[in-house]
Design a protein around this motif. Structure first.
Motif, PDB file in Angstrom:
ATOM      1  N   VAL A 169      -0.273  35.034  15.368  1.00  0.00           N
ATOM      2  CA  VAL A 169      -0.557  36.432  15.041  1.00  0.00           C
ATOM      3  C   VAL A 169       0.240  37.295  16.006  1.00  0.00           C
ATOM      4  O   VAL A 169       0.239  37.044  17.212  1.00  0.00           O
ATOM      5  N   SER A 171       0.669  41.244  16.913  1.00  0.00           N
ATOM      6  CA  SER A 171       0.310  42.660  16.796  1.00  0.00           C
ATOM      7  C   SER A 171       0.189  43.237  18.195  1.00  0.00           C
ATOM      8  O   SER A 171      -0.513  42.661  19.034  1.00  0.00           O
ATOM      9  N   TYR A 180      -2.321  45.629  13.790  1.00  0.00           N
ATOM     10  CA  TYR A 180      -3.355  45.146  12.881  1.00  0.00           C
ATOM     11  C   TYR A 180      -4.711  45.747  13.228  1.00  0.00           C
ATOM     12  O   TYR A 180      -5.103  45.796  14.393  1.00  0.00           O
ATOM     13  N   GLN A 185      -8.024  41.426  11.996  1.00  0.00           N
ATOM     14  CA  GLN A 185      -7.984  40.381  13.017  1.00  0.00           C
ATOM     15  C   GLN A 185      -9.255  39.525  12.979  1.00  0.00           C
ATOM     16  O   GLN A 185      -9.198  38.303  13.150  1.00  0.00           O
ATOM     17  N   SER A 201      -1.918  34.556  19.941  1.00  0.00           N
ATOM     18  CA  SER A 201      -1.819  35.999  19.714  1.00  0.00           C
ATOM     19  C   SER A 201      -0.706  36.564  20.593  1.00  0.00           C
ATOM     20  O   SER A 201      -0.853  36.683  21.812  1.00  0.00           O
ATOM     21  N   LEU A 217      -6.899  40.390  20.336  1.00  0.00           N
ATOM     22  CA  LEU A 217      -7.605  39.518  19.414  1.00  0.00           C
ATOM     23  C   LEU A 217      -8.673  38.676  20.113  1.00  0.00           C
ATOM     24  O   LEU A 217      -9.750  38.433  19.565  1.00  0.00           O
TER      25      LEU A 217
END
Length: 384
Positions: A169, A171, A180, A185, A201, A217
């Motif tokens: 992920v 972001s 995001y 999330q 993350s 996250l």
């Protein structure tokens, strides 16, 4: 004697499309550089001064592979203050050669050859290269412009298979600048929980958010399945210092340290002392750079919007995606033609996946003047 061939997987892997166009730009006199994710600000003076002082004081030897404990303690305090993440600096943080080095070490610590890794499309091309040398298979989840380049969790969940091991992920996102939402999330975390996936993350742009709030996250779950990666490169304009870090459960971080032992031993001690000064010193420099990127974001979006080329307004990082479908060719061909004919370098969307194949990434880490002129020349190349 006939030599054995080099690794077929590595030989067949493509170089990063960003580096490809960047190398050509270096050979193009007077090129406007809008392809590179490197701040155009100098490293703040107090950080440079700390590095010089460290050299004078003899900080020129090895450190522990995970880095100076004094730096990890400062990072732990930053993670608590900025990201809301609690961590043990002795066992749950490792320093790496840039954010990419830390993230790559974490990836290698988590996967086995033949595993699958879920990657965003569009996504940073270095993720794909990591799957090459780890012997894993990339599976791409779509992040469409119509959704503001956010993933659709249901689509992500549908891609999970029996060999899926890691969900990546990113972001704030590179290349799209998407930040995001917390609910998205959480939905991604639910997928990871259901299927027993690790989550990496990538939060290397965590302090470069223009609109709303950014949520790390790891703060949205009580589980130990999230490992977060960060860098000093973007927030403090320290790209060439090559220093980043990862935080996560102790067993994963220990595995990452083993990987780092094999390829770097430790990050430059001088860079580590400079990073300490970055965290200890005045933070106004971070805000000033973020405000400059926000202003450039607004200027670039206004200009691209008037030209009908804006795909989505970014909320973080320092990039904006532009539609070049009018060129009638894929974005790689267009990017090389733009550089040759207009002396403007942009990163082709093909470097980031299939979804942005008819788009280019424009870096806001340039002067206002170069940004405006570069976009104007891009429009000229598209007949706008």
């Amino acid at each position: 004697m006939l030599l054995n061939p080099v690794s077929r997987a590595v030989q067949e892997a493509a170089h990063s499309g960003i580096r490809e166009i960047g190398n050509q730009a270096l050979r193009t006199p007077g090129a406007i550089r809008l392809e590179v994710g490197q701040p155009n600000f100098p490293t703040p003076d107090h950080i440079v001064a700390a590095a010089k002082r460290a050299m004078d004081e003899g900080w020129t030897g090895y450190t522990a592979t995970a880095g100076l404990l004094s730096l990890r303690e400062r990072i732990s305090a930053k993670l608590s203050r900025v990201n809301g993440i609690d961590s043990d600096p002795e066992t749950e943080i490792t320093i790496g050669p840039g954010g990419v080095g830390a993230i790559a070490a974490v990836m290698a610590a988590l996967v086995e050859p033949g595993d699958e890794v879920l990657l965003p499309d569009p996504g940073w091309p270095n993720y794909r290269l990591m799957t090459v040398w780890t012997g894993t298979t990339p599976v791409y989840y779509p992040c469409s412009a119509e959704r503001g380049f956010e993933p659709e969790p249901e689509q992500v969940g549908a891609l999970v298979g029996p060999r899926t091991r890691v969900l990546m992920v990113n972001s704030p996102n590179n290349p799209t600048g998407a930040v995001y939402r917390a609910e998205v999330q959480r939905a991604l975390l639910d997928i990871a929980e259901r299927h027993g996936l690790w989550v990496i993350s990538d939060e290397c742009y965590d302090e470069l958010v223009f609109d709303g709030t950014f949520t790390s996250l790891a703060t949205l779950t009580q589980s130990d399945r999230v490992i977060s990666g960060y860098t000093f490169s973007k927030s403090y304009s320290m790209t060439g210092w090559r220093i980043g870090y990862a935080v996560g459960p102790a067993n994963v971080i220990d595995g990452a340290v083993k990987i780092l032992e094999s390829n770097s031993s430790c990050v430059s001690t001088i860079s580590q002392k400079a990073a300490e000064a970055a965290l200890d010193g005045p933070q106004a420099c971070v805000a000033e750079m973020r405000d400059a990127y926000r202003r450039r974001r607004d200027l670039a979006c206004a200009q691209l919007g008037e030209l009908g080329l804006l795909l989505a307004r970014p909320s973080g990082a320092f990039y904006v995606m532009a539609d070049v479908s009018a060129a009638g060719a894929d974005s790689r061909d267009f990017a090389f033609r733009l550089l040759e004919e207009q002396r403007v370098a942009v990163a082709p969307g093909t470097a980031f996946g299939e979804i942005p194949a008819r788009a280019v990434r424009i870096s806001l880490a340039s002067s206002d003047e170069d940004l405006a002129e570069g976009i104007a020349r891009l429009a000229t190349a598209l007949g706008r």
